[in-house]
Design a protein around this motif. Sequence first.
Motif, PDB file in Angstrom:
ATOM      1  N   ARG A   1       1.053  -1.172  -0.057  1.00  0.00           N
ATOM      2  CA  ARG A   1      -0.060   0.124  -0.082  1.00  0.00           C
ATOM      3  C   ARG A   1       0.958   1.435   0.112  1.00  0.00           C
TER       4      ARG A   1
ATOM      5  N   ASP B   1       0.006   4.567   1.025  1.00  0.00           N
ATOM      6  CA  ASP B   1      -0.438   5.282   1.950  1.00  0.00           C
ATOM      7  C   ASP B   1       0.059   4.645   3.420  1.00  0.00           C
ATOM      8  N   MET B   2       0.107   3.397   3.681  1.00  0.00           N
ATOM      9  CA  MET B   2       0.164   2.849   4.959  1.00  0.00           C
ATOM     10  C   MET B   2       1.535   2.021   5.005  1.00  0.00           C
ATOM     11  N   ASP B   3       2.176   1.885   3.705  1.00  0.00           N
ATOM     12  CA  ASP B   3       3.362   1.182   3.642  1.00  0.00           C
ATOM     13  C   ASP B   3       3.577  -0.234   4.286  1.00  0.00           C
ATOM     14  N   VAL B   4       2.456  -1.145   3.924  1.00  0.00           N
ATOM     15  CA  VAL B   4       2.196  -2.377   4.482  1.00  0.00           C
ATOM     16  C   VAL B   4       1.868  -3.279   3.297  1.00  0.00           C
TER      17      VAL B   4
ATOM     18  N   GLN C   1      -0.260  -6.286   1.827  1.00  0.00           N
ATOM     19  CA  GLN C   1      -1.578  -6.864   1.833  1.00  0.00           C
ATOM     20  C   GLN C   1      -2.221  -7.466   0.806  1.00  0.00           C
TER      21      GLN C   1
ATOM     22  N   PHE D   1     -11.947   3.169  11.914  1.00  0.00           N
ATOM     23  CA  PHE D   1     -10.992   3.604  10.961  1.00  0.00           C
ATOM     24  C   PHE D   1     -11.520   4.219   9.650  1.00  0.00           C
TER      25      PHE D   1
ATOM     26  N   ARG E   1       0.651  -7.920   6.574  1.00  0.00           N
ATOM     27  CA  ARG E   1       0.413  -7.285   7.841  1.00  0.00           C
ATOM     28  C   ARG E   1      -0.671  -7.637   8.783  1.00  0.00           C
TER      29      ARG E   1
END
Length: 154
Positions: A27, A29-32, A34, A79, A129
Amino acid sequence: MARAPFQILVMPFRRVGEQIEFAVLRREDMDVWQAVAGGGEAGETPQQAAAREAREELGLDRAVPLYPLQTTASVPARFFADRVSWPAGTYVVPEYSFATDLTDIEVKISHEHIAVQWLDYQAAQDVLRFDSNRTALGELHERLLAADMPLPVE
């Protein structure tokens, strides 16, 4: 379009010879890492949302089979900015999981992601994640090994 109070998850996989690989997306925006994830839009079913999100996030130019998985999760409503438009008392939203077979299909990731990797099961488990992604991946992996995929949804 207004966001519906549910989330979807789509686990892409492909067969390369005798091996099975799983796509994980990083991602922006979140640097994960998935799987494909997103929210339903008002009036969509989870299956429709999953098909739309897979097309958008993977850059698919044709319909692909979408297999429903048993894995479900709950995501805290706090969220989501759209929570203000949802019914009062919505504290969690369900996340429905699906799989899609992308054997011989080219992936072109959307602006929401900065990278895609095709990994074997253990490597994908190691980088994902979120627990719900790992659970859905585990179910998909077991189903593929047992040749027990559900019928695809329309």
